[in-house]
Design a protein around this motif. Sequence first.
Motif, PDB file in Angstrom:
ATOM      1  N   VAL A 177      30.791  64.523  23.685  1.00 28.09           N
ATOM      2  CA  VAL A 177      30.261  64.279  25.025  1.00 28.09           C
ATOM      3  C   VAL A 177      31.321  64.826  25.986  1.00 28.09           C
ATOM      4  N   TYR A 178      30.966  65.873  26.716  1.00 29.56           N
ATOM      5  CA  TYR A 178      31.910  66.551  27.591  1.00 29.56           C
ATOM      6  C   TYR A 178      31.871  65.970  29.002  1.00 29.56           C
ATOM      7  N   GLY A 179      32.988  66.066  29.695  1.00 30.33           N
ATOM      8  CA  GLY A 179      33.035  65.705  31.107  1.00 30.33           C
ATOM      9  C   GLY A 179      33.234  64.231  31.391  1.00 30.33           C
ATOM     10  N   ASN A 180      33.608  63.446  30.379  1.00 29.32           N
ATOM     11  CA  ASN A 180      33.888  62.034  30.641  1.00 29.32           C
ATOM     12  C   ASN A 180      35.163  61.892  31.470  1.00 29.32           C
ATOM     13  N   VAL A 181      35.277  60.772  32.153  1.00 29.93           N
ATOM     14  CA  VAL A 181      36.448  60.462  32.976  1.00 29.93           C
ATOM     15  C   VAL A 181      37.178  59.305  32.324  1.00 29.93           C
ATOM     16  N   TRP A 223      31.665  49.730  47.993  1.00 30.53           N
ATOM     17  CA  TRP A 223      31.467  49.978  46.576  1.00 30.53           C
ATOM     18  C   TRP A 223      30.420  51.068  46.363  1.00 30.53           C
ATOM     19  N   VAL A 224      30.754  52.035  45.514  1.00 35.30           N
ATOM     20  CA  VAL A 224      29.846  53.138  45.209  1.00 35.30           C
ATOM     21  C   VAL A 224      29.741  53.313  43.690  1.00 35.30           C
ATOM     22  N   ALA A 225      28.620  53.823  43.238  1.00 30.24           N
ATOM     23  CA  ALA A 225      28.430  54.105  41.819  1.00 30.24           C
ATOM     24  C   ALA A 225      29.352  55.233  41.399  1.00 30.24           C
ATOM     25  N   ALA A 226      30.077  55.041  40.304  1.00 24.54           N
ATOM     26  CA  ALA A 226      30.970  56.077  39.793  1.00 24.54           C
ATOM     27  C   ALA A 226      30.463  56.650  38.470  1.00 24.54           C
ATOM     28  N   GLY A 227      29.896  55.793  37.609  1.00 23.92           N
ATOM     29  CA  GLY A 227      29.446  56.309  36.336  1.00 23.92           C
ATOM     30  C   GLY A 227      28.879  55.238  35.428  1.00 23.92           C
ATOM     31  N   ILE A 228      28.679  55.644  34.168  1.00 23.18           N
ATOM     32  CA  ILE A 228      28.140  54.763  33.141  1.00 23.18           C
ATOM     33  C   ILE A 228      29.193  54.605  32.053  1.00 23.18           C
ATOM     34  N   ASN A 229      29.534  53.358  31.762  1.00 23.34           N
ATOM     35  CA  ASN A 229      30.572  53.047  30.782  1.00 23.34           C
ATOM     36  C   ASN A 229      30.235  53.664  29.434  1.00 23.34           C
ATOM     37  N   SER A 230      31.231  54.332  28.841  1.00 22.37           N
ATOM     38  CA  SER A 230      30.993  55.040  27.596  1.00 22.37           C
ATOM     39  C   SER A 230      31.767  54.451  26.421  1.00 22.37           C
ATOM     40  N   GLY A 231      33.034  54.151  26.583  1.00 17.72           N
ATOM     41  CA  GLY A 231      33.813  53.637  25.464  1.00 17.72           C
ATOM     42  C   GLY A 231      35.207  53.255  25.895  1.00 17.72           C
ATOM     43  N   ALA A 232      35.976  52.678  24.954  1.00 15.46           N
ATOM     44  CA  ALA A 232      37.324  52.228  25.279  1.00 15.46           C
ATOM     45  C   ALA A 232      38.157  52.078  24.017  1.00 15.46           C
ATOM     46  N   ILE A 233      39.467  52.047  24.218  1.00 16.75           N
ATOM     47  CA  ILE A 233      40.380  51.663  23.151  1.00 16.75           C
ATOM     48  C   ILE A 233      40.484  50.146  23.201  1.00 16.75           C
ATOM     49  N   MET A 287      37.416  64.886  30.234  1.00 15.30           N
ATOM     50  CA  MET A 287      37.825  64.763  28.872  1.00 15.30           C
ATOM     51  C   MET A 287      36.593  64.750  27.979  1.00 15.30           C
ATOM     52  N   THR A 288      36.797  64.992  26.700  1.00 14.72           N
ATOM     53  CA  THR A 288      35.705  64.998  25.732  1.00 14.72           C
ATOM     54  C   THR A 288      35.816  63.768  24.841  1.00 14.72           C
ATOM     55  N   GLN A 304      30.922  58.254  31.835  1.00 17.60           N
ATOM     56  CA  GLN A 304      30.233  59.476  32.234  1.00 17.60           C
ATOM     57  C   GLN A 304      29.997  59.411  33.733  1.00 17.60           C
ATOM     58  N   PRO A 305      30.454  60.408  34.493  1.00 15.96           N
ATOM     59  CA  PRO A 305      30.257  60.391  35.942  1.00 15.96           C
ATOM     60  C   PRO A 305      28.771  60.308  36.296  1.00 15.96           C
ATOM     61  N   ILE A 306      28.457  59.516  37.299  1.00 23.14           N
ATOM     62  CA  ILE A 306      27.062  59.281  37.686  1.00 23.14           C
ATOM     63  C   ILE A 306      26.361  60.584  38.083  1.00 23.14           C
ATOM     64  N   GLU A 307      27.090  61.503  38.728  1.00 23.48           N
ATOM     65  CA  GLU A 307      26.471  62.775  39.132  1.00 23.48           C
ATOM     66  C   GLU A 307      25.988  63.559  37.920  1.00 23.48           C
ATOM     67  N   LYS A 308      26.798  63.573  36.860  1.00 23.02           N
ATOM     68  CA  LYS A 308      26.433  64.298  35.636  1.00 23.02           C
ATOM     69  C   LYS A 308      25.173  63.699  35.017  1.00 23.02           C
ATOM     70  N   VAL A 309      25.120  62.388  34.956  1.00 23.43           N
ATOM     71  CA  VAL A 309      23.961  61.711  34.367  1.00 23.43           C
ATOM     72  C   VAL A 309      22.708  61.985  35.195  1.00 23.43           C
ATOM     73  N   LEU A 310      22.807  61.810  36.505  1.00 19.96           N
ATOM     74  CA  LEU A 310      21.652  62.024  37.378  1.00 19.96           C
ATOM     75  C   LEU A 310      21.173  63.474  37.322  1.00 19.96           C
ATOM     76  N   ASN A 311      22.104  64.420  37.347  1.00 17.01           N
ATOM     77  CA  ASN A 311      21.729  65.836  37.297  1.00 17.01           C
ATOM     78  C   ASN A 311      21.023  66.176  35.989  1.00 17.01           C
ATOM     79  N   SER A 312      21.491  65.596  34.873  1.00 17.43           N
ATOM     80  CA  SER A 312      20.872  65.907  33.582  1.00 17.43           C
ATOM     81  C   SER A 312      19.438  65.388  33.510  1.00 17.43           C
ATOM     82  N   LEU A 313      19.125  64.378  34.310  1.00 17.90           N
ATOM     83  CA  LEU A 313      17.779  63.800  34.329  1.00 17.90           C
ATOM     84  C   LEU A 313      16.961  64.257  35.539  1.00 17.90           C
TER      85      LEU A 313
END
Length: 96
Positions: free
Chosen positions: A10-14, A41-51, A1-2, A77-86
Amino acid sequence: MTSDYGDGPVYGNVRSNACSEPGDSGGSIVQNKGTTANPKWVAAGINSGAITYRLTPTGPKIYCGAKVGKVSVNTYQPIEKVLNSLNMNLVTVPAP
């Protein structure tokens, strides 16, 4: 989702049902890839926002949906996306 927080999309959020409130942005999102009896337990992502909700229109405290009888809606934001961008890898070690 965006997602768009005013600085552009921000594209690709879950979307998830995690309870997230003000101050939680940038925090970790983890998933249990095991079982209740034997969690993994595994890393899934970085918290971005909420209602979020207020108990009264001018109330000082803001709550996630689960705390006010509604469904919690969170994006991360999925952890893979963040790690890949960096151009980084996540290295983990077993818990002691």
